[in-house]
Each structure stands twice: as structure tokens, then as C-alpha cells.
Design a protein around this motif. Structure first.
Motif, mmCIF file in Angstrom:
data_model
loop_
_atom_site.group_PDB
_atom_site.id
_atom_site.type_symbol
_atom_site.label_atom_id
_atom_site.label_comp_id
_atom_site.label_asym_id
_atom_site.label_seq_id
_atom_site.Cartn_x
_atom_site.Cartn_y
_atom_site.Cartn_z
ATOM 1 N N PRO A 218 11.754 6.034 17.928
ATOM 2 C CA PRO A 218 12.039 7.182 18.555
ATOM 3 C C PRO A 218 12.643 6.558 20.114
ATOM 4 C CG PRO A 218 9.821 7.405 17.884
ATOM 5 C CD PRO A 218 10.054 6.020 17.427
ATOM 6 N N ALA A 219 13.619 7.057 20.611
ATOM 7 C CA ALA A 219 14.163 6.663 21.680
ATOM 8 C C ALA A 219 12.883 7.036 22.860
ATOM 9 C CB ALA A 219 15.521 7.315 22.077
ATOM 10 N N MET B 121 17.708 13.144 28.187
ATOM 11 C CA MET B 121 17.189 13.888 26.880
ATOM 12 C C MET B 121 18.511 14.295 26.206
ATOM 13 S SD MET B 121 13.859 16.138 26.056
ATOM 14 C CE MET B 121 13.645 16.895 27.268
ATOM 15 N N ALA B 122 19.610 14.395 26.910
ATOM 16 C CA ALA B 122 20.634 14.947 26.079
ATOM 17 C C ALA B 122 21.115 14.019 25.070
ATOM 18 C CB ALA B 122 21.749 15.060 27.345
ATOM 19 N N GLY B 123 21.399 14.642 24.065
ATOM 20 C CA GLY B 123 22.233 13.798 22.907
ATOM 21 C C GLY B 123 21.208 13.344 22.094
ATOM 22 N N LEU B 124 19.878 13.382 22.276
ATOM 23 C CA LEU B 124 18.817 12.978 21.560
ATOM 24 C C LEU B 124 18.614 13.905 20.509
ATOM 25 C CD1 LEU B 124 16.479 11.152 24.035
ATOM 26 C CD2 LEU B 124 18.177 9.981 22.538
ATOM 27 N N MET B 125 17.841 13.720 19.142
ATOM 28 C CA MET B 125 17.756 14.352 18.133
ATOM 29 C C MET B 125 16.321 14.468 17.890
ATOM 30 S SD MET B 125 20.805 12.673 15.753
ATOM 31 C CE MET B 125 21.039 14.016 14.462
ATOM 32 N N ARG B 126 15.783 15.666 17.347
ATOM 33 C CA ARG B 126 14.620 15.898 17.141
ATOM 34 C C ARG B 126 14.495 15.495 15.544
ATOM 35 N NH1 ARG B 126 11.380 21.300 19.004
ATOM 36 N NH2 ARG B 126 11.476 20.487 21.197
ATOM 37 N N ILE B 127 13.206 14.929 14.810
ATOM 38 C CA ILE B 127 13.158 14.553 13.471
ATOM 39 C C ILE B 127 13.916 15.269 12.587
ATOM 40 C CG2 ILE B 127 10.863 15.915 13.338
ATOM 41 C CD1 ILE B 127 10.154 13.142 11.529
ATOM 42 N N ASP C 56 17.938 8.679 19.001
ATOM 43 C CA ASP C 56 19.137 8.304 19.487
ATOM 44 C C ASP C 56 20.066 8.454 18.174
ATOM 45 O OD1 ASP C 56 21.637 6.121 19.259
ATOM 46 O OD2 ASP C 56 21.098 6.609 21.393
ATOM 47 N N PRO C 57 21.251 9.187 18.425
ATOM 48 C CA PRO C 57 21.991 9.498 17.424
ATOM 49 C C PRO C 57 22.582 8.384 16.302
ATOM 50 C CG PRO C 57 22.669 10.686 19.411
ATOM 51 C CD PRO C 57 21.628 9.845 19.608
ATOM 52 N N GLY C 58 22.389 7.359 16.941
ATOM 53 C CA GLY C 58 22.971 5.755 16.349
ATOM 54 C C GLY C 58 21.833 5.666 15.151
ATOM 55 N N THR C 59 20.679 6.344 15.075
ATOM 56 C CA THR C 59 19.680 6.125 14.173
ATOM 57 C C THR C 59 20.214 6.759 12.651
ATOM 58 O OG1 THR C 59 18.212 6.223 15.974
ATOM 59 C CG2 THR C 59 17.365 6.468 13.555
ATOM 60 N N VAL C 60 21.053 7.488 12.733
ATOM 61 C CA VAL C 60 21.677 8.027 11.529
ATOM 62 C C VAL C 60 22.459 7.112 10.932
ATOM 63 C CG1 VAL C 60 23.246 9.680 10.707
ATOM 64 C CG2 VAL C 60 21.911 10.281 12.357
#
Length: 132
Positions: free
Chosen positions: A32-33, A1-7, A44-48
Motif C-alpha cells: 500500500p502507498a 490521497m488523490a489518485g490512490l485506490m482502495r483495495i 498507487d494506480p501503478g500497482t494495477v
């Protein structure tokens, strides 16, 4: 879960609203990851970057429903390459058009039309790609 972002974190990082993230998720443009035990979506931060590219494609005249349809028909690795390439091409054309100045309005208009045609062609190529 580390590094993942909430909405909310994803929305803030991408410069969009939570509703936009929901809309893109419901269209299948982003995924969502994973989910927390409480049911919260984590991205995932890459979603940005993907949201940025989706916004560029939309600003270039491509309907989000068409983008979603192409995303659904392409494999993840192929899709990532095509989207990255499209984003780079659109940005290069936009930069060129902006630097053309008022004396080259015709050239800038031609570039904008060409960018739209390139995006349309890329969509057609994505739909013709083998699934998997």
C-alpha cells in the motif's frame, strides 16, 4: 490521497479478487502507498500493472513465493526495471508462440521452455543484486 485506490478499486482495475490483492500484499509482492485514518489500505494506480506482471510471471511457471523473495532482495528501482523487462519478454515470447501455428508446435514448446529459463535466470540475477 488523490489518485490512490482502495483495495476493491485496485482489484476491479486489475481483474482480480480482493483476496488476491490481500494475498499479494501479505506475500510482499505489492505494498500500500498509505493508509487512511480508518486503516484502509490505499494503493498507487501503478500497482494495477504490477499485478498484471505478477500474474504473467505466475502463469509462466514461477512460484509466487520465489517472486516475493526476489522482490524483497531487490531495490525498488532495479526491481521495477527487471519486472518490466521480464513482463515484456514473456509477452513477446507468448505472442511469438501463439502466432507459430500448429505446424510449429515444437518451436512453440521450445519457446515456452526458454521463457521459463529466462525467468529463472532473472530470479537468480535479482538475488545476486546488491541490496539498497
Amino acid at each position: 490521497m488523490a489518485g490512490l485506490m482502495r483495495i476493491g478499486e485496485l482489484a476491479a482495475a486489475a481483474g482480480v479478487s480482493n483476496r488476491t490483492v490481500d494475498f499479494y500484499t501479505n506475500l510482499g509482492l505489492i505494498h500500500p502507498a498509505e493508509r487512511t485514518a480508518g486503516g484502509y489500505r490505499l494503493y498507487d494506480p501503478g500497482t494495477v500493472d504490477l499485478i498484471g506482471t505478477i500474474r504473467q510471471l505466475e502463469a509462466s511457471g514461477l512460484a509466487l513465493e520465489d517472486v516475493a523473495r526476489q522482490f524483497a532482495s531487490a531495490s525498488t528501482s532495479d526491481l521495477t526495471k527487471v519486472v518490466a523487462s521480464l513482463g515484456q519478454d514473456v509477452e513477446a515470447l507468448r505472442t511469438l508462440a501463439e502466432s507459430a501455428g500448429s505446424a510449429a508446435n515444437g518451436a512453440a514448446a521450445t519457446l515456452a521452455i526458454r521463457a521459463h529459463h529466462l525467468i529463472t535466470l532473472a530470479s537468480e540475477l535479482l538475488s545476486a543484486m546488491p541490496h539498497g
